[in-house]
Design a protein around this motif. Structure first.
Motif, mmCIF file in Angstrom:
data_model
loop_
_atom_site.group_PDB
_atom_site.id
_atom_site.type_symbol
_atom_site.label_atom_id
_atom_site.label_comp_id
_atom_site.label_asym_id
_atom_site.label_seq_id
_atom_site.Cartn_x
_atom_site.Cartn_y
_atom_site.Cartn_z
ATOM 1 N N SER A 38 0.623 -1.661 0.124
ATOM 2 C CA SER A 38 -0.301 -0.245 0.064
ATOM 3 C C SER A 38 0.691 1.346 -0.068
ATOM 4 N N GLY A 39 1.670 1.253 0.332
ATOM 5 C CA GLY A 39 3.061 2.486 0.458
ATOM 6 C C GLY A 39 2.415 3.629 0.936
ATOM 7 N N THR A 40 2.551 4.637 1.284
ATOM 8 C CA THR A 40 2.166 5.674 1.736
ATOM 9 C C THR A 40 0.733 5.366 1.940
ATOM 10 N N GLY A 41 -0.015 4.749 1.807
ATOM 11 C CA GLY A 41 -1.349 5.266 1.685
ATOM 12 C C GLY A 41 -2.726 6.128 0.956
ATOM 13 N N GLN A 42 -2.194 6.372 0.249
ATOM 14 C CA GLN A 42 -2.710 7.885 -0.378
ATOM 15 C C GLN A 42 -3.940 7.011 -1.165
ATOM 16 N N HIS A 43 -3.465 5.900 -1.741
ATOM 17 C CA HIS A 43 -4.186 5.311 -3.179
ATOM 18 C C HIS A 43 -5.752 4.301 -2.407
ATOM 19 N N VAL A 44 -5.302 3.933 -1.294
ATOM 20 C CA VAL A 44 -6.747 2.626 0.371
ATOM 21 C C VAL A 44 -7.401 3.795 0.225
ATOM 22 N N ILE A 45 -7.273 5.059 0.618
ATOM 23 C CA ILE A 45 -7.719 6.066 1.205
ATOM 24 C C ILE A 45 -8.295 6.429 0.098
ATOM 25 N N HIS A 46 -7.595 7.329 -1.300
ATOM 26 C CA HIS A 46 -9.132 7.730 -2.685
ATOM 27 C C HIS A 46 -9.680 6.660 -2.714
ATOM 28 N N PHE A 47 -9.036 5.205 -2.474
ATOM 29 C CA PHE A 47 -10.264 4.304 -2.955
ATOM 30 C C PHE A 47 -11.238 3.973 -2.641
ATOM 31 N N ALA A 48 -11.225 4.102 -0.842
ATOM 32 C CA ALA A 48 -11.750 3.367 -0.513
ATOM 33 C C ALA A 48 -13.127 4.597 -0.172
ATOM 34 N N ARG A 49 -12.872 6.434 -0.412
ATOM 35 C CA ARG A 49 -14.357 7.099 -0.320
ATOM 36 C C ARG A 49 -14.734 6.581 -1.801
ATOM 37 N N ALA A 50 -13.991 6.154 -2.914
ATOM 38 C CA ALA A 50 -15.058 6.154 -3.670
ATOM 39 C C ALA A 50 -15.888 4.377 -4.537
ATOM 40 N N PHE A 51 -15.373 3.461 -3.357
ATOM 41 C CA PHE A 51 -15.798 2.321 -3.085
ATOM 42 C C PHE A 51 -16.434 2.094 -1.251
ATOM 43 N N PRO A 52 -17.604 3.159 -1.285
ATOM 44 C CA PRO A 52 -18.059 2.933 0.694
ATOM 45 C C PRO A 52 -18.263 1.215 0.415
ATOM 46 N N ASN A 53 -18.736 0.517 -0.769
ATOM 47 C CA ASN A 53 -18.795 -0.524 0.068
ATOM 48 C C ASN A 53 -18.151 -1.709 0.358
ATOM 49 N N ILE A 54 -16.658 -1.649 0.044
ATOM 50 C CA ILE A 54 -15.432 -1.848 -0.005
ATOM 51 C C ILE A 54 -15.169 -1.957 1.613
ATOM 52 N N THR A 55 -14.799 -2.987 2.026
ATOM 53 C CA THR A 55 -13.537 -2.980 3.110
ATOM 54 C C THR A 55 -12.534 -2.836 2.461
ATOM 55 N N TRP A 56 -11.503 -2.391 2.786
ATOM 56 C CA TRP A 56 -10.271 -2.410 2.819
ATOM 57 C C TRP A 56 -9.335 -3.044 3.233
ATOM 58 N N GLN A 57 -8.312 -3.163 3.184
ATOM 59 C CA GLN A 57 -7.277 -3.854 4.145
ATOM 60 C C GLN A 57 -5.823 -3.582 3.183
ATOM 61 N N PRO A 58 -4.950 -2.425 3.572
ATOM 62 C CA PRO A 58 -4.555 -2.022 3.512
ATOM 63 C C PRO A 58 -3.015 -2.978 3.942
ATOM 64 N N SER A 59 -1.779 -3.380 3.023
ATOM 65 C CA SER A 59 -0.131 -4.100 3.774
ATOM 66 C C SER A 59 0.244 -3.427 3.286
ATOM 67 N N GLU A 60 1.634 -3.843 3.906
ATOM 68 C CA GLU A 60 3.218 -3.412 4.029
ATOM 69 C C GLU A 60 4.045 -3.841 4.669
ATOM 70 N N VAL A 61 5.482 -4.193 4.053
ATOM 71 C CA VAL A 61 6.780 -4.643 4.585
ATOM 72 C C VAL A 61 7.380 -3.699 5.260
ATOM 73 N N GLU A 62 7.048 -2.584 4.759
ATOM 74 C CA GLU A 62 8.505 -1.833 6.080
ATOM 75 C C GLU A 62 7.516 -0.947 6.717
#
Length: 189
Positions: A38-62
Protein backbone atom coordinates in the motif's frame (compact mmCIF):
# COMPACT_ATOMS: atom_id res chain seq x y z
CA UNK A 1 0.42 10.82 15.51
CA UNK A 2 2.46 9.17 12.74
CA UNK A 3 3.58 11.17 9.74
CA UNK A 4 1.61 10.89 6.50
CA UNK A 5 4.13 10.34 3.71
CA UNK A 6 3.36 11.74 0.28
CA UNK A 7 4.41 10.25 -3.05
CA UNK A 8 3.95 12.45 -6.11
CA UNK A 9 3.44 9.37 -8.30
CA UNK A 10 0.60 8.20 -6.04
CA UNK A 11 -1.17 11.54 -6.44
CA UNK A 12 -0.58 11.50 -10.19
CA UNK A 13 -1.85 7.94 -10.69
CA UNK A 14 -4.70 7.64 -8.17
CA UNK A 15 -7.43 8.96 -10.49
CA UNK A 16 -6.43 6.93 -13.58
CA UNK A 17 -6.24 3.78 -11.44
CA UNK A 18 -9.60 4.62 -9.89
CA UNK A 19 -11.10 4.92 -13.37
CA UNK A 20 -9.84 1.42 -14.19
CA UNK A 21 -11.31 0.07 -10.95
CA UNK A 22 -14.67 1.69 -11.73
CA UNK A 23 -14.84 -0.26 -15.00
CA UNK A 24 -14.24 -3.57 -13.21
CA UNK A 25 -15.72 -3.34 -9.73
CA UNK A 26 -19.41 -3.48 -8.92
CA UNK A 27 -20.86 -1.18 -6.31
CA UNK A 28 -24.09 -3.10 -5.75
CA UNK A 29 -22.80 -5.44 -3.03
CA UNK A 30 -20.30 -5.49 -0.19
CA UNK A 31 -16.79 -6.58 -1.18
CA UNK A 32 -13.47 -7.13 0.57
CA UNK A 33 -10.27 -5.84 -1.04
CA UNK A 34 -6.66 -6.50 -0.13
CA UNK A 35 -4.20 -3.86 -1.25
CA UNK A 36 -0.75 -5.43 -1.44
CA UNK A 37 2.12 -3.01 -0.94
CA UNK A 38 0.00 0.00 0.00
CA UNK A 39 2.98 2.37 0.13
CA UNK A 40 2.10 5.70 1.71
CA UNK A 41 -1.63 4.97 2.07
CA UNK A 42 -2.74 7.59 -0.44
CA UNK A 43 -4.29 5.09 -2.86
CA UNK A 44 -6.27 3.08 -0.33
CA UNK A 45 -7.86 6.24 1.11
CA UNK A 46 -8.74 7.51 -2.37
CA UNK A 47 -10.27 4.19 -3.37
CA UNK A 48 -12.15 3.77 -0.09
CA UNK A 49 -13.86 7.12 -0.59
CA UNK A 50 -14.97 6.10 -4.08
CA UNK A 51 -16.10 2.60 -3.03
CA UNK A 52 -17.83 2.78 0.36
CA UNK A 53 -19.19 -0.73 -0.29
CA UNK A 54 -15.67 -2.18 -0.18
CA UNK A 55 -13.81 -2.96 3.03
CA UNK A 56 -10.16 -2.25 2.28
CA UNK A 57 -7.27 -4.10 3.94
CA UNK A 58 -4.03 -2.19 3.34
CA UNK A 59 -0.72 -4.01 3.76
CA UNK A 60 2.97 -3.27 3.65
CA UNK A 61 6.32 -4.80 4.47
CA UNK A 62 8.05 -1.57 5.58
CA UNK A 63 7.39 -0.15 9.05
CA UNK A 64 7.58 3.48 7.88
CA UNK A 65 4.92 2.81 5.25
CA UNK A 66 2.69 1.00 7.76
CA UNK A 67 2.90 4.08 10.00
CA UNK A 68 2.02 6.37 7.10
CA UNK A 69 -0.97 4.23 6.09
CA UNK A 70 -2.21 4.31 9.68
CA UNK A 71 -1.74 8.10 9.81
CA UNK A 72 -3.88 8.50 6.66
CA UNK A 73 -6.47 6.10 8.06
CA UNK A 74 -6.68 7.97 11.37
CA UNK A 75 -6.78 11.39 9.72
CA UNK A 76 -9.55 10.52 7.27
CA UNK A 77 -11.52 8.30 9.66
CA UNK A 78 -12.97 6.08 6.95
CA UNK A 79 -14.80 3.14 8.45
CA UNK A 80 -14.16 0.93 5.43
CA UNK A 81 -10.35 0.97 5.81
CA UNK A 82 -8.92 -1.57 8.23
CA UNK A 83 -5.68 -0.98 10.13
CA UNK A 84 -2.68 -1.84 7.94
CA UNK A 85 -1.06 -5.24 8.35
CA UNK A 86 2.48 -6.43 7.78
CA UNK A 87 2.50 -8.56 4.65
CA UNK A 88 5.52 -10.12 2.98
CA UNK A 89 4.21 -11.48 -0.31
CA UNK A 90 7.43 -13.40 -0.92
CA UNK A 91 6.12 -15.76 1.76
CA UNK A 92 3.36 -18.33 1.22
CA UNK A 93 -0.17 -16.94 1.59
CA UNK A 94 -0.58 -18.99 4.79
CA UNK A 95 1.76 -16.44 6.42
CA UNK A 96 -0.07 -13.36 5.17
CA UNK A 97 -1.05 -11.77 8.48
CA UNK A 98 -4.33 -13.58 8.94
CA UNK A 99 -5.55 -13.20 5.34
CA UNK A 100 -7.40 -16.39 4.50
CA UNK A 101 -7.47 -17.99 1.08
CA UNK A 102 -10.58 -17.02 -0.88
CA UNK A 103 -11.39 -14.22 1.62
CA UNK A 104 -10.84 -11.35 -0.84
CA UNK A 105 -13.04 -10.31 -3.71
CA UNK A 106 -10.38 -8.00 -5.08
CA UNK A 107 -6.60 -7.77 -4.80
CA UNK A 108 -4.95 -4.50 -5.80
CA UNK A 109 -1.19 -4.19 -6.26
CA UNK A 110 0.33 -0.93 -7.46
CA UNK A 111 4.01 -0.16 -8.06
CA UNK A 112 5.53 -3.25 -6.48
CA UNK A 113 6.44 -5.81 -9.14
CA UNK A 114 9.41 -3.89 -10.49
CA UNK A 115 10.94 -3.13 -7.06
CA UNK A 116 10.76 -6.58 -5.58
CA UNK A 117 12.16 -10.03 -6.28
CA UNK A 118 10.22 -12.05 -8.84
CA UNK A 119 9.10 -14.31 -5.98
CA UNK A 120 6.74 -11.48 -5.03
CA UNK A 121 5.14 -11.49 -8.09
CA UNK A 122 3.91 0.29 -13.83
CA UNK A 123 5.74 -0.16 -16.83
CA UNK A 124 6.34 -3.62 -18.29
CA UNK A 125 8.38 -5.24 -21.01
CA UNK A 126 6.48 -6.71 -23.96
CA UNK A 127 8.10 -9.75 -25.60
CA UNK A 128 11.46 -8.69 -24.19
CA UNK A 129 11.17 -5.14 -25.51
CA UNK A 130 11.06 -2.09 -23.24
CA UNK A 131 9.98 1.29 -24.62
CA UNK A 132 10.34 4.27 -24.51
CA UNK A 133 13.92 5.11 -23.58
CA UNK A 134 12.80 6.50 -20.21
CA UNK A 135 11.56 3.01 -19.26
CA UNK A 136 14.82 1.42 -20.49
CA UNK A 137 16.73 3.85 -18.26
CA UNK A 138 14.34 3.14 -15.37
CA UNK A 139 14.84 -0.63 -15.75
CA UNK A 140 18.63 -0.21 -15.79
CA UNK A 141 18.56 1.98 -12.66
CA UNK A 142 16.37 -0.56 -10.83
CA UNK A 143 18.66 -3.46 -11.75
CA UNK A 144 21.71 -1.43 -10.73
CA UNK A 145 20.16 -0.84 -7.28
CA UNK A 146 19.13 -4.48 -6.89
CA UNK A 147 19.64 -7.32 -9.43
CA UNK A 148 16.32 -8.89 -8.34
CA UNK A 149 14.41 -5.78 -9.42
CA UNK A 150 13.48 -4.62 -12.91
CA UNK A 151 10.61 -4.33 -15.34
CA UNK A 152 8.79 -7.64 -15.77
CA UNK A 153 7.80 -9.00 -19.14
CA UNK A 154 4.04 -9.27 -19.58
CA UNK A 155 4.40 -12.75 -21.12
CA UNK A 156 6.18 -13.94 -17.95
CA UNK A 157 3.54 -12.39 -15.70
CA UNK A 158 0.79 -13.93 -17.84
CA UNK A 159 2.43 -17.36 -17.51
CA UNK A 160 2.85 -16.97 -13.74
CA UNK A 161 -0.77 -15.87 -13.47
CA UNK A 162 -1.98 -18.90 -15.42
CA UNK A 163 0.06 -21.19 -13.17
CA UNK A 164 -1.82 -19.70 -10.22
CA UNK A 165 -5.33 -19.73 -11.68
CA UNK A 166 -5.33 -16.15 -12.95
CA UNK A 167 -6.17 -15.05 -16.47
CA UNK A 168 -4.84 -11.81 -17.97
CA UNK A 169 -8.07 -10.03 -18.79
CA UNK A 170 -6.77 -6.72 -20.10
CA UNK A 171 -4.02 -4.15 -20.29
CA UNK A 172 -4.86 -0.48 -19.79
CA UNK A 173 -2.52 2.38 -20.74
CA UNK A 174 -1.77 4.69 -17.82
CA UNK A 175 0.06 8.03 -17.46
CA UNK A 176 3.85 8.25 -17.77
CA UNK A 177 4.21 5.16 -20.03
CA UNK A 178 2.81 2.83 -17.36
CA UNK A 179 0.40 -0.06 -17.87
CA UNK A 180 -2.29 -1.55 -15.67
CA UNK A 181 -2.54 -5.34 -15.96
CA UNK A 182 -5.93 -6.79 -15.04
CA UNK A 183 -5.96 -10.41 -13.93
CA UNK A 184 -9.11 -12.36 -13.14
CA UNK A 185 -9.46 -15.53 -11.12
CA UNK A 186 -12.05 -17.78 -12.67
CA UNK A 187 -14.59 -19.13 -10.22
CA UNK A 188 -14.28 -22.74 -9.21
CA UNK A 189 -17.57 -24.52 -9.93
Amino acid sequence: MCKMLNAAAADRNKDPILEVLKTRVTSDRHLVALEISSGTGQHVIHFARAFPNITWQPSEVEAQSISSIEAYRQYHGLQNVKPPIYLDVSQSWENWGGIQAESCDLIVNINMMHISPLACTMPYAFNGSITPQSNVDFDQSLRYRNPDWGLRDVSLLTKLGQENGLRLEGIVDMPANNKCLLFHKDSVV
